[in-house]
Every structure is written in structure tokens, then in C-alpha cells.
Design a protein around this motif. Sequence first.
Motif, mmCIF file in Angstrom:
data_model
loop_
_atom_site.group_PDB
_atom_site.id
_atom_site.type_symbol
_atom_site.label_atom_id
_atom_site.label_comp_id
_atom_site.label_asym_id
_atom_site.label_seq_id
_atom_site.Cartn_x
_atom_site.Cartn_y
_atom_site.Cartn_z
ATOM 1 N N UNK A 498 -3.398 56.755 38.906
ATOM 2 C CA UNK A 498 -2.798 57.829 39.700
ATOM 3 C C UNK A 498 -3.229 57.560 41.230
ATOM 4 N N UNK A 499 -2.958 55.985 41.755
ATOM 5 C CA UNK A 499 -3.072 55.715 43.019
ATOM 6 C C UNK A 499 -1.815 56.328 43.882
ATOM 7 N N UNK A 500 -1.857 56.148 45.155
ATOM 8 C CA UNK A 500 -0.848 57.000 46.100
ATOM 9 C C UNK A 500 0.418 56.782 45.570
ATOM 10 N N UNK A 501 1.325 57.858 45.193
ATOM 11 C CA UNK A 501 2.759 57.702 44.723
ATOM 12 C C UNK A 501 3.561 57.222 46.140
ATOM 13 N N UNK A 502 4.343 56.052 45.812
ATOM 14 C CA UNK A 502 5.163 55.643 46.840
ATOM 15 C C UNK A 502 6.751 55.851 46.632
ATOM 16 N N UNK A 503 7.078 56.252 45.662
ATOM 17 C CA UNK A 503 8.620 56.641 45.491
ATOM 18 C C UNK A 503 8.875 57.592 46.567
ATOM 19 N N UNK A 504 10.157 57.634 47.109
ATOM 20 C CA UNK A 504 10.557 58.587 48.275
ATOM 21 C C UNK A 504 11.112 59.891 47.583
ATOM 22 N N UNK A 505 12.060 59.805 46.785
ATOM 23 C CA UNK A 505 12.788 60.853 46.447
ATOM 24 C C UNK A 505 12.197 61.890 45.791
ATOM 25 N N UNK A 506 11.027 61.537 44.724
ATOM 26 C CA UNK A 506 10.379 62.258 43.918
ATOM 27 C C UNK A 506 8.757 62.443 44.308
ATOM 28 N N UNK A 507 8.590 61.981 45.659
ATOM 29 C CA UNK A 507 7.341 62.054 46.090
ATOM 30 C C UNK A 507 7.150 63.733 46.650
ATOM 31 N N UNK A 508 8.356 64.603 46.645
ATOM 32 C CA UNK A 508 8.291 65.693 47.204
ATOM 33 C C UNK A 508 7.419 66.571 46.132
ATOM 34 N N UNK A 509 7.406 66.260 44.843
ATOM 35 C CA UNK A 509 6.557 67.220 43.803
ATOM 36 C C UNK A 509 5.154 66.464 43.867
ATOM 37 N N UNK A 510 5.089 65.433 44.339
ATOM 38 C CA UNK A 510 3.379 64.609 44.071
ATOM 39 C C UNK A 510 2.636 65.040 45.432
ATOM 40 N N UNK A 511 3.456 64.638 46.594
ATOM 41 C CA UNK A 511 2.580 64.640 47.965
ATOM 42 C C UNK A 511 2.580 66.137 48.422
ATOM 43 N N UNK A 512 1.719 66.746 47.673
ATOM 44 C CA UNK A 512 1.343 68.148 47.882
ATOM 45 C C UNK A 512 -0.350 68.302 48.136
#
Length: 560
Positions: A498-512
Motif C-alpha cells: 500500500x505504498x503511495x498510489x500513482x495512477x491518476x484517474x482512480x487516485x481520486x478515491x485513494x488520495x483522501x
Amino acid sequence: YKALSDCATDIQLDEQPELESVLFRFDWAREPRTVDSYSRFLLALVSSSMRAVPGTLRMPVSQPKPRQIKVPDEHDPSSVRFEVDEERSSLVAQRSLDVLRQLLHLVPTCTSVLLEAILAQFPNRRMGGAVLCGWVDSVLKLATFCVPLRVPIIKQCIELMLMLDVEISVDDDVQQKAVTKKSQLSQVCSANDDERRSSLQFDMGFDVRSTSDDASKEEREERYVAAATAALDRERLSRMRTTAATLDSLLHLLLTDIHQHCATSSGSMAADAAASPVAVATRQGLLESFSVAVVTTNRSKFVQFACWYCASLGGGFAIEMIDLLLYKVSDANELPLARQCAALYLGSFLSRSTFLPFALRHTSLHHLADCAHAYVNQMNEVARRPSARLHAVLYSTVQALVYGVCFAYDEYAERVQDAVRNNTPNTHPLAPFQLAALLTHPTNPLKFCSDAVCDEFLRLAPSLGLPWVSEIIRRNRRIVLPADAAWVDSAPLHFFPFDPFVLTQSSTFIETDAYRHYAEKTVRVTGAECGFGDVFVRPDTWSSDDESDADDDDDDDDDD
């Protein structure tokens, strides 16, 4: 089609199999009246004979795959390129789902036949991103009104995403392959010039004729290798970006579906939402996929975030994940690789999730420490030596434990400070972990931990009442392991799921706010550095002879 509906009882597909290829050939993009008439014919055909169900279901299931059309190239009119007809594909997919909904309402027991048809039509990962996204979007919508199929459909979608995930090769094994490829290219360069030019041009597709014939053999070899490696890197990078974009779109569809059925307007999972059949099936599909496929894939970097996001919504899914991972770590019947990955997943999940309370994280780390102690207690005397081949499960478990302690340093340091202030050694938060017995064991777990984890633990340990950790790590840095004891290339110890998520489109659900990024910890003055924690945490096995030997080693190093 109206006429065919009236005589549907006279159509016997088992006696007239040639009719199947004719009756089930239809363009779903035609005018609405024709589509409605054909849909009524399919319903009449199924009503007249259950033998027509398999063929009738296969027909609309094969339709949601997006259609590609030829488009002339703007720069070269003689050539064409293929693009997805999005408007037509969307229309066909919606009409296919409508007729499937009607067929399922008419024959509710045909779900097994429908699932068989879906799995048979599931696209290969090599197909274009638009085709994969269109198909996954359609089957997820189908699983919304056909709840019995939701679990297998989610599992199949995650399996597809996993295959794409492992293709995004950005880890150490790619560098090893590049070294191997460079060695192979060197062998090619050692052949004569004609063979070398033809081989490299055929395989690599770059021109080597510009190389000066006056150059030495070594210079020509270096140029060939450099050019070939650059071409390989460009090709691999382009392929990786394409795969990552496809995976990003697929994950966005899955996360959107999870949010739609499992979350409320506030972004959390309410009790009624958690109890709905669709939400229950969603969580079951994610948990089964996580257990069977995701955990055992130690090269996955993104797909596991679908389970993480569902856990962040609440509803008890996080506890189910933790229980599953702890069970896998402690199960001696599991494969060692599965136990390793489960420990690393647990350590990363506990560390990166802000929605988990400290009490739950501390209890989970305590259970993880118990798993490590159980492993050590079952070890025979012959195996009590450092060896990655023998004790990979132990090393992964200890690293996950240390990793979790580093992330929770602020909470632990505050409690250590309270224990020192109140002079209550029994309330030391790390005392139940019995870290001394683990870290000073003859198997030497800290020697096999990631350097980054060891360095951070070395910096934080004294203020947690573990000043002796620095002695172990200093000794480990002077130890050279034999070849049979060191890690092999395939070892997943440096895998942090679970290292930082780098995909752009789906990161809106993760980078919270639910995701925790690691910030450098400010070492607190807790009082444990003065020897309070050393009294009851310091290992009894650390004899004075060992200390004198360590001091002698330090003197020898200074002399050197």
C-alpha cells in the motif's frame, strides 16, 4: 420477428441446429421498433422451451464488447486506424443489458448458464483498453441487478486487472532482466560484423550502420549495447504507460461501482448500505479475490487498493481483512510465499490506514508479534541460524511489525512517556511484543529487513525504550552472509503493497484523508533513553561477554 414470436413453440433448436446461427444473428444498433420486436421474440422463444435458454443468453452477452471502426489517417490517406465507435457501443451495451434483465426476470434460475456465457466471452488482457473498459462496465452493471453473479464477476474483473498490474514492471526484476539482456547483446556483439548488424537490426529495429568502422571492437560493442538498451527501455516504457492507462480506467470503474453500492453521500458505509444484498455480495467478492489472488501476487501495486477503499468505507470490512491476513500468517499449512505476503500486506495496511483506530492497530501488531514468537518456538536447534531460504516467513513478519511500529511512533512515544513519568514499566506499550526475544534471536531478523526500515527504526528505537537496537544493527552491518543464507531475487521482502498510489484517474478515491503518507517522525524525549525502558525491555540473552566482544570489534574498526 413478430411472426417468429407467434410460432416460437414450433421452433426446435435441438432438432434444427442450423437455425441457431440465423436466429441469433442480430444488429442491436437498429431502430428501436425492430429491437423491441426481436427482444419479444427471444422472450417468446425462452418461454416455449428451456432448451433455448443457453443460446438465447449467449447472444446478448456477446454484444457489450465495443465495436471498432476504420478511420482514415489524416496524415496518410492510404492507411487507416481503428477507433471505438463509442456512441454505437454504448447503445448496444444498454440494449443488451435490458434484454438480459428481462430474460432473468422470466427465468430467474438461469444464472449458472448466464455466468458460463459471461466467462466464455470474457476478453483477453491483450485487447485494447476501450474494449476492456466497455466490457467491465457492462458486466458490473449486469451484476447490479443479478446479485448471484456479483461475486464471480468481481473476482473475474480483479483477476483481469491483476494480469495487467503485474505487467507494469517497475521493480527490481526488470533491472535484472535488463542486465541479462545486456549480457546477451554483448554475446551478439562478439560475433562478426555482418552477423551482428543483421541480428541487431532484425531484433531491435535500430540502425547501426552509422557506427564508425574505425572504432575499436570494445567501442563498437559499447555503442551497440547502449543503442539496444535505449531501444528496449523506450519500448518497455511505452508498453508500460499503455498498460497503466488501461488499468487506471478499469480500477476507476470498479471503485466507482464500489462507491455507488457501498457508500453513502457522506462517503462512509451506513448500516443499511452495508446490509444490502449488493453491498454484501460486493464485499464477499472483494474479500475472496483478496484471499485467493491478490495476497499471493507479490508484484501487484494497484489492484489491492480496491479492497483498501472498501475497507475505508467502514462496515467491518477492514476487520475482515485483518482477520484474514492474521490467519494466513499463522497457518502453517499455507505456502511460505503466501504467509510472507500476508504479513507484508498486514503491516502496510495497518500503517497506511488513518481510519483504523490505534487500539485496533496495536492489537493487530500484537497478534503479528505472537505469530513470530510461535514460529520461533517451533524451530528446532538445527534451523536456529540466519537463512532467508529457511526463515523468510519470520523475516517478513518481523519487518511488518517494525514497519507498523515506525508508522505509529507518535502514539507509542506518547504512551512510553506516560509510563516513564508514572514509573510504571508494566504499562510500556511495546512490552507485550517481546521484541527483545525476536530481534536478538539467532536467526537475526533485523539483518534481513529492508535497509530503509532498519534505518528509521534505528533512529526511533532509543526513545521507545529500545536502545540496544543500535547495537544489533551496527553488528549486522559488519556481517557478510554466505550465499545460501542471503535473499534470492524473487524474495518479496521489499514489497510494500500500500505504498503511495500513482495512477491518476482512480487516485481520486485513494488520495483522501483516509490514506496516511509517511512523514519524518520528530524524535521525542520520552525519558526511556536514560535507561528506564532498558530495565525491562533489554534482552536477558544479551550477555556482558557479547558486549565486550562488540566493544572490541568497534576498537578494531577504529584502528582500521
